[in-house]
Write a protein that holds these residues in place. Sequence first.
Motif, PDB file in Angstrom:
ATOM      1  N   TYR A  64      16.147  39.826 -30.091  1.00 31.20           N
ATOM      2  CA  TYR A  64      16.599  40.353 -31.444  1.00 31.20           C
ATOM      3  C   TYR A  64      16.490  39.136 -32.456  1.00 31.20           C
ATOM      4  O   TYR A  64      16.900  38.103 -31.831  1.00 31.20           O
ATOM      5  CB  TYR A  64      17.807  40.953 -31.309  1.00 31.20           C
ATOM      6  CG  TYR A  64      18.063  42.329 -30.700  1.00 31.20           C
ATOM      7  CD1 TYR A  64      17.609  43.362 -31.504  1.00 31.20           C
ATOM      8  CD2 TYR A  64      18.145  42.321 -29.228  1.00 31.20           C
ATOM      9  CE1 TYR A  64      17.655  44.636 -31.026  1.00 31.20           C
ATOM     10  CE2 TYR A  64      18.106  43.567 -28.734  1.00 31.20           C
ATOM     11  CZ  TYR A  64      17.846  44.875 -29.700  1.00 31.20           C
ATOM     12  OH  TYR A  64      18.110  45.974 -29.067  1.00 31.20           O
ATOM     13  N   HIS A  65      16.131  39.108 -33.541  1.00 27.44           N
ATOM     14  CA  HIS A  65      16.244  38.230 -34.543  1.00 27.44           C
ATOM     15  C   HIS A  65      17.495  39.005 -35.459  1.00 27.44           C
ATOM     16  O   HIS A  65      17.331  40.091 -35.906  1.00 27.44           O
ATOM     17  CB  HIS A  65      14.959  38.256 -35.395  1.00 27.44           C
ATOM     18  CG  HIS A  65      15.100  37.344 -36.671  1.00 27.44           C
ATOM     19  ND1 HIS A  65      15.294  35.873 -36.525  1.00 27.44           N
ATOM     20  CD2 HIS A  65      15.262  37.545 -38.105  1.00 27.44           C
ATOM     21  CE1 HIS A  65      15.571  35.469 -37.682  1.00 27.44           C
ATOM     22  NE2 HIS A  65      15.452  36.521 -38.496  1.00 27.44           N
ATOM     23  N   ASP A  66      18.425  38.129 -35.817  1.00 27.19           N
ATOM     24  CA  ASP A  66      19.433  38.429 -36.572  1.00 27.19           C
ATOM     25  C   ASP A  66      19.442  38.006 -37.906  1.00 27.19           C
ATOM     26  O   ASP A  66      19.024  36.622 -38.110  1.00 27.19           O
ATOM     27  CB  ASP A  66      20.794  37.939 -36.023  1.00 27.19           C
ATOM     28  CG  ASP A  66      20.875  38.732 -34.349  1.00 27.19           C
ATOM     29  OD1 ASP A  66      20.344  39.898 -34.083  1.00 27.19           O
ATOM     30  OD2 ASP A  66      21.940  38.200 -33.692  1.00 27.19           O
ATOM     31  N   LYS A  74      25.754  41.805 -39.281  1.00 34.31           N
ATOM     32  CA  LYS A  74      24.194  41.239 -39.169  1.00 34.31           C
ATOM     33  C   LYS A  74      23.284  42.726 -38.887  1.00 34.31           C
ATOM     34  O   LYS A  74      23.784  43.863 -38.462  1.00 34.31           O
ATOM     35  CB  LYS A  74      24.237  40.317 -38.102  1.00 34.31           C
ATOM     36  CG  LYS A  74      24.744  38.900 -38.290  1.00 34.31           C
ATOM     37  CD  LYS A  74      24.397  38.071 -37.368  1.00 34.31           C
ATOM     38  CE  LYS A  74      25.141  36.600 -37.270  1.00 34.31           C
ATOM     39  NZ  LYS A  74      24.618  36.011 -38.813  1.00 34.31           N
ATOM     40  N   THR A  75      22.103  42.383 -39.365  1.00 32.18           N
ATOM     41  CA  THR A  75      21.002  43.404 -38.755  1.00 32.18           C
ATOM     42  C   THR A  75      20.411  42.873 -37.822  1.00 32.18           C
ATOM     43  O   THR A  75      19.868  41.455 -37.748  1.00 32.18           O
ATOM     44  CB  THR A  75      20.104  43.855 -40.191  1.00 32.18           C
ATOM     45  OG1 THR A  75      20.941  44.361 -41.144  1.00 32.18           O
ATOM     46  CG2 THR A  75      19.070  44.727 -39.765  1.00 32.18           C
ATOM     47  N   HIS A  76      20.163  43.568 -36.542  1.00 33.20           N
ATOM     48  CA  HIS A  76      19.655  43.106 -35.297  1.00 33.20           C
ATOM     49  C   HIS A  76      18.236  43.618 -35.353  1.00 33.20           C
ATOM     50  O   HIS A  76      18.005  44.894 -35.034  1.00 33.20           O
ATOM     51  CB  HIS A  76      20.423  43.231 -34.234  1.00 33.20           C
ATOM     52  CG  HIS A  76      21.744  42.847 -34.372  1.00 33.20           C
ATOM     53  ND1 HIS A  76      22.059  41.582 -34.145  1.00 33.20           N
ATOM     54  CD2 HIS A  76      22.758  43.471 -34.838  1.00 33.20           C
ATOM     55  CE1 HIS A  76      23.503  41.510 -34.435  1.00 33.20           C
ATOM     56  NE2 HIS A  76      23.903  42.692 -34.663  1.00 33.20           N
ATOM     57  N   ARG A  77      17.073  42.940 -35.380  1.00 25.04           N
ATOM     58  CA  ARG A  77      15.753  43.429 -35.323  1.00 25.04           C
ATOM     59  C   ARG A  77      15.193  43.408 -34.115  1.00 25.04           C
ATOM     60  O   ARG A  77      14.874  42.015 -33.835  1.00 25.04           O
ATOM     61  CB  ARG A  77      14.848  43.048 -36.759  1.00 25.04           C
ATOM     62  CG  ARG A  77      15.341  43.469 -38.079  1.00 25.04           C
ATOM     63  CD  ARG A  77      14.507  42.629 -39.103  1.00 25.04           C
ATOM     64  NE  ARG A  77      14.696  43.444 -40.220  1.00 25.04           N
ATOM     65  CZ  ARG A  77      15.711  43.217 -40.946  1.00 25.04           C
ATOM     66  NH1 ARG A  77      16.833  42.142 -40.620  1.00 25.04           N
ATOM     67  NH2 ARG A  77      16.238  43.909 -42.210  1.00 25.04           N
ATOM     68  N   GLY A  78      14.787  44.124 -33.109  1.00 21.12           N
ATOM     69  CA  GLY A  78      14.566  44.256 -31.984  1.00 21.12           C
ATOM     70  C   GLY A  78      13.033  44.130 -32.026  1.00 21.12           C
ATOM     71  O   GLY A  78      12.437  45.126 -32.381  1.00 21.12           O
ATOM     72  N   ASP A  92      24.986  46.178 -37.647  1.00 20.03           N
ATOM     73  CA  ASP A  92      26.474  46.166 -37.314  1.00 20.03           C
ATOM     74  C   ASP A  92      27.059  47.058 -38.173  1.00 20.03           C
ATOM     75  O   ASP A  92      28.119  47.664 -37.908  1.00 20.03           O
ATOM     76  CB  ASP A  92      26.921  44.821 -37.561  1.00 20.03           C
ATOM     77  CG  ASP A  92      26.447  43.713 -36.495  1.00 20.03           C
ATOM     78  OD1 ASP A  92      26.101  44.287 -35.469  1.00 20.03           O
ATOM     79  OD2 ASP A  92      26.661  42.639 -36.800  1.00 20.03           O
TER      80      ASP A  92
END
Length: 141
Positions: A64-66, A74-78, A92
């Motif tokens: 994940y890049h947060d 945060k927005t967690h991009r997997g 979140d």
Amino acid sequence: MSTKTTSISGGCACGAIRYEATAEPVVMLHCHCQDCQKASGGPFSSMVVVPREAFTFLQGTPRYHDSPSEAGGKTHRGFCPDCGSPVVIKPDAAPQIIALRTASLDDQSWFSQQIDVWTSDAHPWDKMDPALPKFEKYPPM
């Protein structure tokens, strides 16, 4: 909001990550925020939003890049740590949902965009469908 009623499956380009969602999509959208532009390499990211409780990873674990979210947390991009394919987004601010990157779906033929979000970051040359609802930032949850 959608017509998709069967199981949704998908994964990354190399096959290391596989997932399934067993509920109808909540909404299908294009997000024009700058973070989605950078993550997709294009003017927007296409997503199918599903209830989180109906989603499961069948194989593999994304990295994940947060990034900070204006909505809070945060927005967690997997993405796949092996091939780099973007797969999911977990905000979140809306823990009840997960967004599936449309390009990661096994069958993309049923995707039908319903809204545009973060139009405040859209490029002037990005010709959005004028018939669809638009939100300058986040839509109401």
